[in-house]
Design a protein around this motif. Structure first.
Motif, PDB file in Angstrom:
ATOM      1  N   LYS A 187      50.237  56.584  49.973  1.00 52.92           N
ATOM      2  CA  LYS A 187      50.524  57.949  49.533  1.00 52.92           C
ATOM      3  C   LYS A 187      50.486  58.057  48.012  1.00 52.92           C
ATOM      4  N   SER A 188      49.757  59.050  47.529  1.00 49.41           N
ATOM      5  CA  SER A 188      49.721  59.365  46.103  1.00 49.41           C
ATOM      6  C   SER A 188      49.206  60.804  45.995  1.00 49.41           C
ATOM      7  N   HIS A 189      48.846  61.225  44.789  1.00 50.22           N
ATOM      8  CA  HIS A 189      48.307  62.584  44.663  1.00 50.22           C
ATOM      9  C   HIS A 189      47.005  62.723  45.433  1.00 50.22           C
ATOM     10  N   ARG A 190      46.351  61.602  45.731  1.00 46.52           N
ATOM     11  CA  ARG A 190      45.168  61.579  46.591  1.00 46.52           C
ATOM     12  C   ARG A 190      45.343  60.417  47.566  1.00 46.52           C
ATOM     13  N   THR A 191      46.001  60.666  48.669  1.00 48.29           N
ATOM     14  CA  THR A 191      46.325  59.613  49.634  1.00 48.29           C
ATOM     15  C   THR A 191      45.051  58.935  50.145  1.00 48.29           C
ATOM     16  N   THR A 192      45.121  57.609  50.252  1.00 48.14           N
ATOM     17  CA  THR A 192      43.981  56.816  50.703  1.00 48.14           C
ATOM     18  C   THR A 192      44.399  55.960  51.888  1.00 48.14           C
ATOM     19  N   ILE A 193      43.534  55.885  52.880  1.00 52.59           N
ATOM     20  CA  ILE A 193      43.813  55.109  54.087  1.00 52.59           C
ATOM     21  C   ILE A 193      42.884  53.899  54.113  1.00 52.59           C
ATOM     22  N   TYR A 194      43.488  52.726  54.220  1.00 49.29           N
ATOM     23  CA  TYR A 194      42.721  51.484  54.228  1.00 49.29           C
ATOM     24  C   TYR A 194      42.762  50.854  55.615  1.00 49.29           C
ATOM     25  N   ASP A 195      41.588  50.456  56.093  1.00 53.12           N
ATOM     26  CA  ASP A 195      41.470  49.826  57.403  1.00 53.12           C
ATOM     27  C   ASP A 195      40.163  49.046  57.422  1.00 53.12           C
ATOM     28  N   GLU A 196      40.157  47.913  58.076  1.00 54.17           N
ATOM     29  CA  GLU A 196      38.957  47.089  58.089  1.00 54.17           C
ATOM     30  C   GLU A 196      37.794  47.754  58.832  1.00 54.17           C
ATOM     31  N   ALA A 197      38.102  48.735  59.697  1.00 53.35           N
ATOM     32  CA  ALA A 197      37.046  49.396  60.468  1.00 53.35           C
ATOM     33  C   ALA A 197      36.147  50.275  59.600  1.00 53.35           C
ATOM     34  N   ILE A 198      36.660  50.712  58.460  1.00 55.29           N
ATOM     35  CA  ILE A 198      35.885  51.558  57.552  1.00 55.29           C
ATOM     36  C   ILE A 198      36.087  51.056  56.130  1.00 55.29           C
ATOM     37  N   ALA A 199      35.265  51.537  55.212  1.00 55.55           N
ATOM     38  CA  ALA A 199      35.478  51.170  53.808  1.00 55.55           C
ATOM     39  C   ALA A 199      36.867  51.633  53.386  1.00 55.55           C
ATOM     40  N   TYR A 200      37.096  52.911  53.431  1.00 57.16           N
ATOM     41  CA  TYR A 200      38.416  53.531  53.337  1.00 57.16           C
ATOM     42  C   TYR A 200      38.238  55.029  53.377  1.00 57.16           C
ATOM     43  N   TYR A 201      39.278  55.709  53.807  1.00 55.44           N
ATOM     44  CA  TYR A 201      39.296  57.168  53.834  1.00 55.44           C
ATOM     45  C   TYR A 201      40.085  57.661  52.630  1.00 55.44           C
ATOM     46  N   GLN A 202      39.550  58.631  51.925  1.00 57.40           N
ATOM     47  CA  GLN A 202      40.311  59.244  50.842  1.00 57.40           C
ATOM     48  C   GLN A 202      40.515  60.726  51.140  1.00 57.40           C
ATOM     49  N   ASN A 203      41.733  61.182  50.910  1.00 57.09           N
ATOM     50  CA  ASN A 203      42.082  62.575  51.129  1.00 57.09           C
ATOM     51  C   ASN A 203      41.894  63.344  49.830  1.00 57.09           C
ATOM     52  N   PRO A 204      41.017  64.349  49.787  1.00 58.30           N
ATOM     53  CA  PRO A 204      40.765  65.081  48.538  1.00 58.30           C
ATOM     54  C   PRO A 204      41.781  66.186  48.266  1.00 58.30           C
ATOM     55  N   LEU A 205      42.690  66.422  49.210  1.00 60.59           N
ATOM     56  CA  LEU A 205      43.614  67.544  49.091  1.00 60.59           C
ATOM     57  C   LEU A 205      44.996  67.101  48.617  1.00 60.59           C
ATOM     58  N   GLY A 206      45.852  68.095  48.365  1.00 59.63           N
ATOM     59  CA  GLY A 206      47.207  67.834  47.885  1.00 59.63           C
ATOM     60  C   GLY A 206      47.431  68.559  46.575  1.00 59.63           C
ATOM     61  N   ASN A 207      48.701  68.858  46.273  1.00 59.66           N
ATOM     62  CA  ASN A 207      49.005  69.628  45.073  1.00 59.66           C
ATOM     63  C   ASN A 207      50.395  69.288  44.561  1.00 59.66           C
ATOM     64  N   PRO A 208      50.709  69.614  43.290  1.00 61.43           N
ATOM     65  CA  PRO A 208      52.014  69.268  42.715  1.00 61.43           C
ATOM     66  C   PRO A 208      53.199  69.924  43.414  1.00 61.43           C
ATOM     67  N   GLY A 209      52.962  71.042  44.089  1.00 62.05           N
ATOM     68  CA  GLY A 209      54.050  71.690  44.807  1.00 62.05           C
ATOM     69  C   GLY A 209      54.609  70.841  45.928  1.00 62.05           C
ATOM     70  N   MET A 210      53.828  69.856  46.390  1.00 61.36           N
ATOM     71  CA  MET A 210      54.256  68.986  47.479  1.00 61.36           C
ATOM     72  C   MET A 210      55.108  67.813  46.997  1.00 61.36           C
ATOM     73  N   ALA A 211      55.266  67.707  45.679  1.00 58.23           N
ATOM     74  CA  ALA A 211      56.041  66.598  45.105  1.00 58.23           C
ATOM     75  C   ALA A 211      57.529  66.893  45.200  1.00 58.23           C
ATOM     76  N   THR A 212      58.047  66.803  46.406  1.00 64.16           N
ATOM     77  CA  THR A 212      59.465  67.059  46.641  1.00 64.16           C
ATOM     78  C   THR A 212      59.959  66.161  47.768  1.00 64.16           C
ATOM     79  N   GLY A 213      61.262  65.903  47.790  1.00 64.15           N
ATOM     80  CA  GLY A 213      61.829  64.998  48.771  1.00 64.15           C
ATOM     81  C   GLY A 213      61.550  65.424  50.198  1.00 64.15           C
ATOM     82  N   GLY A 214      61.116  64.484  51.026  1.00 63.94           N
ATOM     83  CA  GLY A 214      60.853  64.756  52.430  1.00 63.94           C
ATOM     84  C   GLY A 214      59.398  64.911  52.786  1.00 63.94           C
ATOM     85  N   THR A 215      58.524  65.033  51.787  1.00 66.88           N
ATOM     86  CA  THR A 215      57.097  65.205  52.078  1.00 66.88           C
ATOM     87  C   THR A 215      56.537  63.978  52.792  1.00 66.88           C
TER      88      THR A 215
END
Length: 279
Positions: A187-215
């Motif tokens: 998890k980060s401002h652009r969450t990335t998923i790592y798995d040996e089945a693929i190179a990796y998945y990167q999520n292009p979405l997300g915003n500063p408004g989501m930077a709050t406890g519980g996300t």
């Protein structure tokens, strides 16, 4: 690198079959929420239930039971001390989430060790929050790494992988993921998923408004709910990650802060939309 887009939602989210019952959509056990951090597991449970999991049992401190039932009467609940019943529901679970608000005390460590030891061949395990820190500190091991998902933020990944922030490059992260064998939703401002089945998945979405406890607790609950009812693979994890941020971005158009519970509230409507478009 594969960049996630709306196609992953059309691929994963399916129309519910006419002939179905609550067991059709998975049995889930969520473990977390000590006396101080009950809100974390409640937010995970809300995301899990509202993403469509069929049967959800929450194992949490007894202090949290009234609040959980008041907000989510759909959830079943057990206290940490109800050991026999905990292992009975774990026996039947399709997916287990452990960690949100769990804490770092001896009782939390005992629970985590028990969950790791009892994981079955067909059972998926999502490890989040406190459970990642305990796993790292006590050098624990996985019984079925190929059916395990870690959902760390960058500081938790540092503890789990041994990589400092500056060392957390895609190349290094992929190498550490391969050693662990589990899937990593970093998890980060652009969450990335790592798995040996693929190179990796990167999520292009997300915003500063989501930077709050519980996300993050909400995301862990969504991943768990998705795995309970859809195909158990990396695409399903990617769909949960993408939809979490997609809803967050839509809410951010009109809201300065995007509350995690608002994301959960919108889930049934968005999932209906993508299931309908697919069919």
């Amino acid at each position: 690198m594969v960049q996630l887009n709306e196609e992953i939602l059309h691929k994963v989210i399916t129309k519910r079959p006419e002939i179905s019952h609550k067991g059709t959509f998975g049995r889930v056990v969520l473990i977390g929420g000590n006396q101080q951090y009950g809100g974390a597991i409640i937010m995970s449970a809300e995301a899990c239930i509202k993403s469509g999991a069929g049967l959800t049992t929450v194992v949490t401190a007894e202090k949290n039971h009234s609040a959980l039932h008041a907000r989510l009467p759909e959830a079943m609940v057990l206290a940490f001390w109800e050991t026999t019943m905990i292992y009975q529901v774990l026996e039947k679970a399709d997916v287990v989430l452990i960690g949100p608000g769990l804490g770092l005390d001896k009782a939390a460590l005992t629970l985590l060790k028990g969950v790791l030891k009892s994981q079955k061949e067909q059972q998926w395990l999502v490890i989040d929050g406190s459970a990642i820190s305990l796993f790292s500190e006590y050098n624990l091991s996985l019984k079925h790494p190929e059916q395990t998902v870690f959902t760390p933020h960058q500081a938790e990944w540092e503890r789990l992988s041994g990589l400092s922030f500056i060392q957390q490059t895609d190349e290094n992260n992929r190498a550490k993921q391969a050693l662990l064998g589990a899937k990593i939703a970093l998890k980060s401002h652009r969450t990335t998923i790592y798995d040996e089945a693929i190179a990796y998945y990167q999520n292009p979405l997300g915003n500063p408004g989501m930077a709050t406890g519980g996300t993050g607790d909400t995301l862990a609950g969504m991943i768990t709910g998705f795995l309970a009812q859809f195909e158990k693979n990396i695409d399903t994890i990617g769909a949960a990650v993408y939809l979490h941020s997609l809803i967050g971005d839509e809410l951010a158009k009109d809201h300065y802060v995007v509350l995690p519970t608002s994301i959960s509230e919108a889930l049934p409507r968005y999932m209906k939309k993508y299931a309908t478009e697919r069919n």
